[in-house]
Design a protein around this motif. Structure first.
Motif, PDB file in Angstrom:
ATOM      1  N   ASP A 250       0.853  -1.185   0.000  1.00 13.11           N
ATOM      2  CA  ASP A 250       0.000   0.000   0.000  1.00 13.11           C
ATOM      3  C   ASP A 250       0.890   1.236   0.000  1.00 13.11           C
ATOM      4  OD1 ASP A 250      -2.725  -1.103   0.186  1.00 13.11           O
ATOM      5  OD2 ASP A 250      -2.058  -1.848   2.141  1.00 13.11           O
ATOM      6  N   SER A 251       0.462   2.278  -0.720  1.00 16.81           N
ATOM      7  CA  SER A 251       1.272   3.486  -0.845  1.00 16.81           C
ATOM      8  C   SER A 251       0.460   4.729  -0.509  1.00 16.81           C
ATOM      9  CB  SER A 251       1.835   3.612  -2.270  1.00 16.81           C
ATOM     10  OG  SER A 251       2.646   2.496  -2.595  1.00 16.81           O
ATOM     11  N   THR A 252       1.138   5.693   0.095  1.00 15.51           N
ATOM     12  CA  THR A 252       0.525   6.973   0.422  1.00 15.51           C
ATOM     13  C   THR A 252       1.434   8.087  -0.080  1.00 15.51           C
ATOM     14  OG1 THR A 252      -0.532   8.252   2.211  1.00 15.51           O
ATOM     15  CG2 THR A 252       1.567   7.198   2.726  1.00 15.51           C
ATOM     16  N   ASP A 353      -5.330   7.612   1.449  1.00 12.62           N
ATOM     17  CA  ASP A 353      -5.401   6.734   0.287  1.00 12.62           C
ATOM     18  C   ASP A 353      -5.536   5.268   0.684  1.00 12.62           C
ATOM     19  OD1 ASP A 353      -5.747   6.571  -2.399  1.00 12.62           O
ATOM     20  OD2 ASP A 353      -3.636   6.741  -2.944  1.00 12.62           O
ATOM     21  N   HIS A 354      -6.310   5.032   1.750  1.00 12.48           N
ATOM     22  CA  HIS A 354      -6.690   3.678   2.159  1.00 12.48           C
ATOM     23  C   HIS A 354      -5.495   2.812   2.547  1.00 12.48           C
ATOM     24  CE1 HIS A 354     -10.637   4.745   0.603  1.00 12.48           C
ATOM     25  NE2 HIS A 354     -10.082   5.036  -0.572  1.00 12.48           N
ATOM     26  N   VAL A 355      -4.517   3.411   3.175  1.00 15.64           N
ATOM     27  CA  VAL A 355      -3.377   2.662   3.704  1.00 15.64           C
ATOM     28  C   VAL A 355      -3.635   2.407   5.185  1.00 15.64           C
ATOM     29  CG1 VAL A 355      -0.901   2.697   4.183  1.00 15.64           C
ATOM     30  CG2 VAL A 355      -1.779   3.650   2.034  1.00 15.64           C
ATOM     31  N   SER A 407       5.760   3.559   0.486  1.00 14.47           N
ATOM     32  CA  SER A 407       5.052   2.285   0.400  1.00 14.47           C
ATOM     33  C   SER A 407       5.302   1.448   1.635  1.00 14.47           C
ATOM     34  CB  SER A 407       5.506   1.512  -0.843  1.00 14.47           C
ATOM     35  OG  SER A 407       5.181   2.213  -2.022  1.00 14.47           O
ATOM     36  N   LYS A 409       4.715  -2.619   3.235  1.00 12.49           N
ATOM     37  CA  LYS A 409       4.344  -4.013   3.018  1.00 12.49           C
ATOM     38  C   LYS A 409       4.623  -4.770   4.301  1.00 12.49           C
ATOM     39  CE  LYS A 409       5.099  -8.030   0.027  1.00 12.49           C
ATOM     40  NZ  LYS A 409       5.816  -8.559  -1.167  1.00 12.49           N
TER      41      LYS A 409
END
Length: 416
Positions: A250-252, A353-355, A407, A409
């Motif tokens: 996921d990235s912001t 952003d949904h992270v 990012s 993970k």
């Protein structure tokens, strides 16, 4: 960690720990993508700190100190190369080390860097444009570029801005590398810390100076949690091949603020304790962009007072144990007495952003001494917070200045 010359947030948070754990990077290892990677190896050292009480400031960056959870990065400078071990710090830019002569410096175990013994050392003239790449560069009577780089805990390095040859893996060299040759250094450093390796976004940071030699201005790290067997290493990667990719990433976006050239600022929407969501601010529905920055030089996560108070109250509500009271060593920290790892609630950090980063108790409760576990968060009166390295553990975290995002993970970094 960081400098008073920058405009972003700085904190001093001191903790009581029975064992002080330092990290250093072992000899660099090549990868097949043009970049390079290195292991972060821990050492057990006696603690120099005996206080578990935050001392919070409102401006600047996070401090330089002998904290549990610091990471010492190993590079070589000069000709012939001299190994330097400095704190790897995403909250500051300047790369500096203690240099001869150093009459007013803190003690370090290894010899100080001696510019006279290097055939590639050169001072930067104060008339050079390079002197202005650092905000604090000033002209000395000798027409050299002097600098003064301060930290909010009163730690300070003063010296000469210079250029040297930086040696990395497979004997690859970066000539003309700008660094601070410290001749007057003070603060809460321990004798294994030979300076600081600034990994921020500024022009003189390590990543900014070497990025294009290794495929771009990007790097990533995977930090093992506190309490991991010291024989198990963390890892940091630079350049091409360091991208955090694949399933579960996921990235912001990074948020760039006027006057702040250093920090990796992102937007935190709020934190969940179990299923209870706590918005970043209780007084407004609008979340300020760039309200948190990631700092590898600060172990705890530091929250604005309002969010911190609500977080502590909710954690206290969900942990079915009586917290420790009236322990002067622990101050006002939320702590519990237990012989085994605390079975606290799962926390989730919700970034823009949904992270959504799920944090288990191993990332959110830290034992300052045997049989005691404390919430690894603290507070500030500022509106901006710091996402510390306790919460960063067990994630591959990628810093991509080319595409301007960070990012995450989820990863068991002990098995990497």
């Amino acid at each position: 960690m960081g400098s008073l010359t920058k405009s972003h947030l700085c904190f001093l948070v001191t903790f009581l720990f029975a064992i002080h754990v330092l990290h250093y990077i072992s000899p660099l290892e090549a990868n097949n993508h043009g970049g390079f990677s290195a292991r972060l190896i821990r050492k057990n050292l006696p603690s120099r700190r005996s206080i578990f009480q935050p001392n919070i400031y409102n401006s600047g960056e996070s401090p330089v100190n002998a904290y549990l959870g610091q990471y010492l990065m190993e590079v070589s400078i000069g000709t012939p190369p001299v190994t330097i071990q400095g704190i790897a710090d995403t909250g500051s830019d300047l790369v500096w080390t203690q240099c001869v002569p150093c009459d007013n410096c803190y003690k370090q175990q290894k010899p100080l860097f001696n510019p006279k013994k290097s055939s590639t050392y050169s001072n930067i003239a104060c008339t050079s444009q390079l002197c202005h790449k650092l905000d604090t560069g000033v002209c000395s009577p000798q027409k050299q570029c002097n600098y003064s780089y301060g930290y909010e805990d009163s730690s300070l390095t003063k010296g000469v801005l210079a250029q040297e040859t930086l040696t990395l893996e497979q004997n690859r060299k970066v000539s003309g590398f700008i660094f601070g040759c410290g001749h007057n250094d003070k603060g809460g450093f321990n004798d294994h810390e030979m300076g600081i390796i600034g990994l921020g976004r500024g022009e003189v940071s390590l990543i900014s100076q070497i990025g294009y030699n290794f495929g771009g201005k990007l790097f990533s790290m995977c930090l093992v949690p506190f309490g991991t067997d010291p024989s198990i290493s963390s890892e940091i990667r630079f350049g091409s091949g360091s991208e955090v990719i694949g399933h579960g990433v996921d990235s912001t976006p990074l948020v760039f603020k006027e006057g702040d050239k250093t920090t990796y600022s992102v937007t935190l929407n709020g934190i969940s304790v179990g299923h209870k969501f706590l918005p970043f601010s209780s007084s407004s529905q609008n979340v300020a962009k760039g309200n948190m920055f990631l700092d590898s030089g600060t172990p705890p996560t530091i929250l604005p007072q309002d969010l911190y108070d609500r977080l502590v109250a909710e954690v206290r509500n969900q942990v079915k144990m009586e917290p420790i009271k009236d322990d002067p060593q622990l101050g006002n920290q939320l702590c519990y007495k237990t012989k085994t790892n605390l079975r606290g609630p799962m926390l989730t950090a919700h970034f823009f952003d949904h992270v959504n980063l799920q944090l288990s108790p191993i990332q959110t409760f830290i034992p300052p001494k045997d049989g005691v576990f404390c919430l690894a968060f603290t507070n500030t009166s500022s509106a901006v917070g710091v996402y510390g390295n306790f919460a960063q553990s067990n994630f591959w975290i990628g810093y991509d200045l080319e595409h301007q995002f960070i990012s995450f993970k989820a990863t068991d970094c002990t098995k990497h």
